[in-house]
Design a protein around this motif. Structure first.
Motif, short mmCIF file in Angstrom:
data_model
loop_
_atom_site.label_atom_id
_atom_site.label_comp_id
_atom_site.label_asym_id
_atom_site.label_seq_id
_atom_site.Cartn_x
_atom_site.Cartn_y
_atom_site.Cartn_z
N LEU A 129 81.93 39.63 0.75
CA LEU A 129 82.85 40.75 0.55
C LEU A 129 84.07 40.25 -0.22
N VAL A 130 84.51 41.05 -1.18
CA VAL A 130 85.76 40.79 -1.91
C VAL A 130 86.66 41.99 -1.62
N ASP A 131 87.74 41.75 -0.91
CA ASP A 131 88.65 42.82 -0.47
C ASP A 131 87.89 43.94 0.25
N GLN B 165 85.14 36.94 1.86
CA GLN B 165 84.47 36.61 3.12
C GLN B 165 82.98 36.49 2.84
N GLY B 166 82.34 35.61 3.57
CA GLY B 166 80.89 35.48 3.43
C GLY B 166 80.29 35.00 4.73
N ASP C 16 86.01 32.63 5.07
CA ASP C 16 86.95 33.74 5.06
C ASP C 16 88.27 33.16 4.56
N GLU C 17 88.68 33.56 3.35
CA GLU C 17 89.90 33.01 2.78
C GLU C 17 90.53 33.99 1.79
N ALA D 156 90.24 43.32 -11.30
CA ALA D 156 89.43 44.54 -11.18
C ALA D 156 88.73 44.59 -9.82
N SER D 157 88.37 45.77 -9.40
CA SER D 157 87.67 45.94 -8.11
C SER D 157 86.18 45.70 -8.29
N VAL D 158 85.54 45.29 -7.21
CA VAL D 158 84.10 45.14 -7.20
C VAL D 158 83.49 46.53 -7.07
#
Length: 134
Positions: free
Chosen positions: A82-84, A63-64, A54-55, A125-127
Protein backbone atom coordinates in the motif's frame (compact mmCIF):
# COMPACT_ATOMS: atom_id res chain seq x y z
CA UNK A 1 19.87 9.39 -57.37
CA UNK A 2 21.56 7.30 -54.70
CA UNK A 3 21.18 3.51 -54.75
CA UNK A 4 21.64 1.12 -51.85
CA UNK A 5 24.74 -1.03 -52.30
CA UNK A 6 25.06 -4.65 -51.20
CA UNK A 7 27.62 -3.60 -48.61
CA UNK A 8 25.21 -1.05 -47.10
CA UNK A 9 22.34 -3.55 -47.08
CA UNK A 10 24.50 -6.24 -45.46
CA UNK A 11 25.68 -3.75 -42.83
CA UNK A 12 22.11 -2.74 -41.99
CA UNK A 13 20.93 -6.36 -41.69
CA UNK A 14 23.95 -7.32 -39.57
CA UNK A 15 23.41 -4.34 -37.25
CA UNK A 16 19.73 -5.16 -36.81
CA UNK A 17 20.48 -8.83 -36.08
CA UNK A 18 23.15 -7.88 -33.54
CA UNK A 19 20.73 -5.50 -31.81
CA UNK A 20 18.01 -8.16 -31.59
CA UNK A 21 20.50 -10.72 -30.23
CA UNK A 22 21.72 -8.23 -27.61
CA UNK A 23 18.16 -7.52 -26.43
CA UNK A 24 17.48 -11.27 -26.20
CA UNK A 25 20.59 -11.88 -24.09
CA UNK A 26 19.80 -8.96 -21.78
CA UNK A 27 16.21 -10.15 -21.30
CA UNK A 28 17.28 -13.74 -20.59
CA UNK A 29 19.87 -12.50 -18.11
CA UNK A 30 17.31 -10.34 -16.26
CA UNK A 31 14.83 -13.23 -16.03
CA UNK A 32 17.34 -15.73 -14.66
CA UNK A 33 19.49 -13.53 -12.40
CA UNK A 34 18.81 -14.22 -8.73
CA UNK A 35 17.42 -11.33 -6.73
CA UNK A 36 19.86 -9.71 -4.33
CA UNK A 37 19.16 -9.28 -0.67
CA UNK A 38 17.34 -11.55 1.71
CA UNK A 39 14.49 -9.73 3.45
CA UNK A 40 12.75 -13.06 4.06
CA UNK A 41 10.33 -13.89 6.84
CA UNK A 42 7.71 -16.56 7.39
CA UNK A 43 4.66 -15.88 5.23
CA UNK A 44 1.19 -17.23 5.99
CA UNK A 45 1.18 -20.96 5.41
CA UNK A 46 4.72 -21.43 6.74
CA UNK A 47 6.64 -20.65 3.53
CA UNK A 48 9.53 -18.19 3.56
CA UNK A 49 8.75 -14.90 1.88
CA UNK A 50 9.60 -11.22 2.05
CA UNK A 51 9.32 -9.55 5.44
CA UNK A 52 6.57 -7.05 6.27
CA UNK A 53 7.42 -3.34 6.28
CA UNK A 54 5.78 -0.07 7.28
CA UNK A 55 7.61 3.22 6.80
CA UNK A 56 7.40 6.78 5.56
CA UNK A 57 9.53 7.21 2.45
CA UNK A 58 9.80 10.60 0.69
CA UNK A 59 6.74 11.79 2.62
CA UNK A 60 4.61 8.80 1.56
CA UNK A 61 3.57 5.94 3.83
CA UNK A 62 4.42 2.57 2.30
CA UNK A 63 3.32 -0.71 3.85
CA UNK A 64 3.75 -4.28 2.74
CA UNK A 65 2.88 -7.69 4.11
CA UNK A 66 2.39 -11.26 2.94
CA UNK A 67 -1.22 -12.24 2.25
CA UNK A 68 -3.15 -15.42 1.69
CA UNK A 69 -3.54 -16.76 -1.86
CA UNK A 70 -5.18 -14.26 -4.19
CA UNK A 71 -7.14 -14.29 -7.45
CA UNK A 72 -4.18 -15.37 -9.60
CA UNK A 73 -4.50 -19.15 -9.55
CA UNK A 74 -1.34 -21.10 -8.88
CA UNK A 75 0.58 -18.21 -7.34
CA UNK A 76 0.20 -19.49 -3.78
CA UNK A 77 0.93 -16.81 -1.22
CA UNK A 78 0.67 -13.21 -2.34
CA UNK A 79 2.09 -9.94 -1.14
CA UNK A 80 0.19 -6.69 -0.63
CA UNK A 81 1.78 -3.24 -0.86
CA UNK A 82 0.00 0.00 0.00
CA UNK A 83 1.15 3.53 -0.81
CA UNK A 84 -0.77 6.05 1.31
CA UNK A 85 -3.46 3.41 1.83
CA UNK A 86 -3.90 2.67 -1.90
CA UNK A 87 -2.84 -0.69 -3.28
CA UNK A 88 0.23 -0.86 -5.48
CA UNK A 89 0.13 -4.04 -7.55
CA UNK A 90 3.38 -6.00 -7.12
CA UNK A 91 4.32 -9.34 -8.61
CA UNK A 92 7.10 -11.83 -8.11
CA UNK A 93 9.01 -13.15 -11.12
CA UNK A 94 10.39 -16.44 -9.88
CA UNK A 95 13.92 -16.00 -8.60
CA UNK A 96 14.62 -12.94 -10.74
CA UNK A 97 12.89 -10.58 -8.33
CA UNK A 98 9.84 -8.36 -8.00
CA UNK A 99 8.23 -5.65 -10.09
CA UNK A 100 5.34 -3.23 -9.65
CA UNK A 101 2.68 -1.83 -11.93
CA UNK A 102 4.64 1.45 -11.92
CA UNK A 103 8.06 -0.07 -12.77
CA UNK A 104 6.92 -3.17 -14.62
CA UNK A 105 10.08 -3.75 -16.68
CA UNK A 106 12.51 -3.43 -13.78
CA UNK A 107 13.34 -6.21 -11.30
CA UNK A 108 13.87 -5.53 -7.60
CA UNK A 109 15.21 -7.72 -4.80
CA UNK A 110 12.08 -7.30 -2.67
CA UNK A 111 8.61 -5.77 -2.79
CA UNK A 112 9.92 -3.14 -0.35
CA UNK A 113 12.51 -2.01 -2.90
CA UNK A 114 9.84 -2.08 -5.66
CA UNK A 115 7.55 0.11 -3.52
CA UNK A 116 10.30 2.64 -2.79
CA UNK A 117 11.18 2.93 -6.49
CA UNK A 118 7.49 3.30 -7.38
CA UNK A 119 7.16 6.18 -4.89
CA UNK A 120 10.18 7.87 -6.45
CA UNK A 121 8.74 7.35 -9.95
CA UNK A 122 5.30 8.67 -8.96
CA UNK A 123 6.79 12.08 -8.04
CA UNK A 124 3.83 12.91 -5.78
CA UNK A 125 1.07 11.43 -7.96
CA UNK A 126 -1.45 9.06 -6.41
CA UNK A 127 -1.53 5.34 -7.08
CA UNK A 128 -4.43 4.40 -9.33
CA UNK A 129 -6.03 1.01 -8.56
CA UNK A 130 -4.90 -1.82 -10.85
CA UNK A 131 -7.70 -3.73 -12.56
CA UNK A 132 -6.37 -6.70 -14.55
CA UNK A 133 -9.80 -7.32 -16.11
CA UNK A 134 -10.06 -3.86 -17.67
Amino acid sequence: MSRLTRRQALGAVTGAAAGIALVGVATASADTAPAKGNGKAAAPGGTAGPASFDEVFQGRRIQGRPTEAHAHAGHGTGYRVLVDGRELHVMQHGKSGWSSAINHYERFASPHEAARTAVTSLKGASVVPFDPTA
